[in-house]
Write a protein that holds these residues in place. Sequence first.
Motif, short mmCIF file in Angstrom:
data_model
loop_
_atom_site.label_atom_id
_atom_site.label_comp_id
_atom_site.label_asym_id
_atom_site.label_seq_id
_atom_site.Cartn_x
_atom_site.Cartn_y
_atom_site.Cartn_z
N GLY A 1 0.82 -1.20 0.00
CA GLY A 1 0.00 0.00 0.00
C GLY A 1 0.85 1.25 0.00
N LEU B 1 -0.13 2.93 -3.37
CA LEU B 1 -1.45 3.55 -3.28
C LEU B 1 -1.43 5.06 -3.45
CD1 LEU B 1 -3.07 1.32 -0.56
CD2 LEU B 1 -3.57 1.37 -2.98
N ILE C 1 -4.48 3.17 2.34
CA ILE C 1 -3.56 2.23 2.97
C ILE C 1 -4.26 1.49 4.11
CG2 ILE C 1 -1.45 2.03 4.33
CD1 ILE C 1 -0.28 4.24 2.61
N PHE D 1 -6.57 -1.08 2.48
CA PHE D 1 -5.85 -2.19 1.84
C PHE D 1 -5.26 -3.13 2.90
CE2 PHE D 1 -2.54 -4.04 -0.86
CZ PHE D 1 -3.25 -4.24 -2.03
#
Lengths: 331, 346
Positions: A119, A123, A221, A224
Amino acid sequence: MEHVLEKTTMNTFQKTLNALCITPLGFFALVLLLLLPVIPPFNQEYLIRWMVVGLFMAAQAVAFDFTGGYINIVNFGFAAFVGLGAYTSGILCAKLGLSPWIGMFIGIIPAGLVGFLTGILTLRLRGIFAAVMAWFISLAIWGLAIKLVFLTEGPLGLNCPTLLETSSNLPYFYIIFAMFIITYVILKRVVRSNMGLAFTAIGQNMDAARTSGINPVRYRIINFTLSCAFAGWLGGFYAHYYGILMPEIMHTTKTVEVLVIVYLGGRASLWGGAAIAIPFVVAMELVRSEFSNYPGLHFIFYGLFLILIMIYYPGGFAHLYETLTDRFRKL
Amino acid sequence: MAMTSSQGLIKIVTRKLKSPPVITITLSIIAAVLASIDSGFYVIVNTIVTGGMWALVAMGLALVFGVMNITSFVHGEFFMIGGLTAYFVFTPFSDYLMDSPNPVVAFFIPILVMLIAAVAGVVVGILSELVIFRPLRKRTSDQWVMNSFVITLGLSVLIVNGTQFIFGTDFRGIVGYWPYPTLSFFNVNISFDRVMVFILAMLILGVFWWFMSASKLGRAIRAVSQDETGARMVGININGIQTLTMALSAALAALAGACLLFMYPAYPTVGMGPLFNSWFIVILAGMGNVGGAAICAFIVALLQVLTTVYFGEGWEFTIPAAVIILVLIIKPSGIFGSSVRGILDQ
């Protein structure tokens, strides 16, 4: 949302259901499901086994939809996170003699950690980047599971101790049922909180979300990592249910199976995929056993359903249900 | 004045030398040279020969991403279709040639077979555009990238298992296209097929380069990839260009599949390896960067050859994946950078 507004007039039972994010109909379905394995035509071992697989898929679908449906990032390495949890737990129990019950929970750590690192890495970029990178990472982990033979026994398969001594599938059914409920309730509560609102905002329009003062990277994050951690936990169940682990569980096709169920069930609903999982898995198992001389035939349905649903009915089962109930209320 | 301009030139040159592509290419060449000193010249030969083929596959992938914003997962299946077509066309010919040998025909038949495979690729590409991507495009606008990605996944599952259903899981391969003896360069034995395939790959690369940079259609494709609305305004038929792009990309993949039939026998899941490879390449180069993909193909090929030499078989996905992940930590937009709109802005 209606039931939230009526909070003051609810009785204790309704309040409990509301806290668990389950509708009355859902509750009824769950009770039915709970009783199903002991009702005569369904109490055969192979059917219960299919239902265990179905519930396992349902729980995975919930964790997958949490990322795919809400922040709109398809975690394409999902199976590898499941596998990571499974292998961690399996190796700890098989090599160090740890109890599977503890190992299952330890499996959360590596899956969550790798998810978190993925992440952080991807991300901040556009969603598709995270999807493809998660896929690469899953390939790398899959390769490791094949090659690190001293740890994983490679393609021969790692023998893990099972959760219970019994050979009956029934206790496992109730274990995975509980795990499914826990996964669903926790993730649904997150989705219903303010954080969930932020997730939806990010998934729908990232720029608008950013303008409203949401830090997309942070929320993405969190989302995820949480999804990956649950994947790892469910992986632990897989390891100690089958008792044997092969690198195959990390293969992309396993992600595809979950993905198809989520998309058929309806994205961004959490319950849609779960509701469709058991009937779908049972139907596919029937196809598989009926046409056993054509291996892979059921995958044709996977591909076909995915394409059709994406083009013609992107809302999936959850959307269908909502339109039908709306129409019903109007009558 | 002269001083300043020469200083400026030096500045530009040093900046160019410090740019990621130059650094990566230099490092790769150094690595290739060191490895070939250490373990033989075949490292470079293998890299160049396989790199040429991966360049074809990866360019198609980069093209589809650049023009249509499709993160294609079905590219490996186009590769497989090419191989399968080549097998079914080539086997009767080679049986016929067994009975009545004819050197001229024997030389040109493989090329004809590859062309037929490319045509099969064109057909499949157009079909998938018309049946799948266009209806989806009509219904999706906001989340096109993710949705098209998922639908290519569905298509891939469908094609793989459809092929398995129809043709079974048998390996359909050939020993070689051209019945000529092995060639030898600098003590490295290399089969005639590989040399021919490499030459063909370079030829196709050249034609493709010309097509994209000089021809009117190629320019239209690039225009669409740079700015779709602008392209529409100047009267480019977007639907036509998108169909053409899909056909071209599928044809390149199918061609590569046909060319490499002697290395990768056609079976339903054969596309997985080429797909992984071309994704490594495209991500490493920067998504949608077609020229960068052609160069990065050789870098990834080198990475894989080095992996097989120093780590043995079975690591060829894990280690390149790890290296690429590391590169992307430093430079997320890829070595050559990505010119496709909106890759990094969200």
